[in-house]
Scaffold this motif. Structure first.
Motif, mmCIF file in Angstrom:
data_model
loop_
_atom_site.group_PDB
_atom_site.id
_atom_site.type_symbol
_atom_site.label_atom_id
_atom_site.label_comp_id
_atom_site.label_asym_id
_atom_site.label_seq_id
_atom_site.Cartn_x
_atom_site.Cartn_y
_atom_site.Cartn_z
ATOM 1 N N PRO A 83 -2.540 15.901 1.389
ATOM 2 C CA PRO A 83 -2.156 14.497 1.566
ATOM 3 C C PRO A 83 -2.983 13.795 2.648
ATOM 4 N N ASP A 84 -3.012 12.487 2.567
ATOM 5 C CA ASP A 84 -3.836 11.675 3.448
ATOM 6 C C ASP A 84 -3.541 11.921 4.930
ATOM 7 N N GLY A 85 -2.297 12.096 5.292
ATOM 8 C CA GLY A 85 -1.943 12.347 6.690
ATOM 9 C C GLY A 85 -2.549 13.639 7.212
ATOM 10 N N VAL A 86 -2.582 14.661 6.371
ATOM 11 C CA VAL A 86 -3.180 15.938 6.767
ATOM 12 C C VAL A 86 -4.694 15.779 6.909
ATOM 13 N N ARG A 87 -5.315 15.043 6.001
ATOM 14 C CA ARG A 87 -6.763 14.818 6.101
ATOM 15 C C ARG A 87 -7.122 14.038 7.360
ATOM 16 N N ARG A 88 -6.321 13.020 7.687
ATOM 17 C CA ARG A 88 -6.583 12.245 8.910
ATOM 18 C C ARG A 88 -6.409 13.114 10.155
ATOM 19 N N ALA A 89 -5.355 13.931 10.173
ATOM 20 C CA ALA A 89 -5.132 14.821 11.317
ATOM 21 C C ALA A 89 -6.258 15.841 11.441
ATOM 22 N N TYR A 90 -6.711 16.349 10.314
ATOM 23 C CA TYR A 90 -7.820 17.302 10.295
ATOM 24 C C TYR A 90 -9.100 16.655 10.836
ATOM 25 N N LEU A 91 -9.383 15.445 10.390
ATOM 26 C CA LEU A 91 -10.567 14.727 10.853
ATOM 27 C C LEU A 91 -10.469 14.441 12.350
#
Length: 102
Positions: free
Chosen positions: A57-65
């Motif tokens: 999900p987008d939230g996980v991708r943003r946190a990863y970035l």
């Protein structure tokens, strides 16, 4: 010759088992989110390269970035960790064999 089934205690009353299950669950979450991203990227981690992903999900991708940019730049460089993996496997097997040798 009926065997009695032992009374199984709740996992909450066995702290070591609860710890092991918790650690394995965290490994599963990491495997289906972060490791998925890492194995799918061939280049350095950037917002543009993560934009095409529908999973995680987008939230996980943003946190990863954010993590890659602010905390762990080596993770963002996406080195080839698979070179190290066979050595880790051999080390784990030899450790188990030496520990449980009869």
């Amino acid at each position: 010759k009926d065997q009695e089934v032992p009374d199984m205690a709740s996992i909450l009353s066995r702290p070591l088992d609860l710890l092991i299950v918790s650690v394995l669950c965290s490994f599963l979450v990491i495997a289906i989110t972060i490791d998925f991203l890492q194995s799918s990227l061939a280049e350095e981690v950037a917002a543009e390269t993560l934009a095409g992903f529908s999973w995680p999900p987008d939230g996980v991708r943003r946190a990863y970035l954010w993590w890659c940019q602010e905390v762990d730049s080596l993770l963002a460089a996406n080195p080839i960790w698979c070179v190290e993996t066979p050595f880790d496997f051999v080390f784990a097997i030899s450790l188990c064999k030496s520990r449980y040798r009869t």
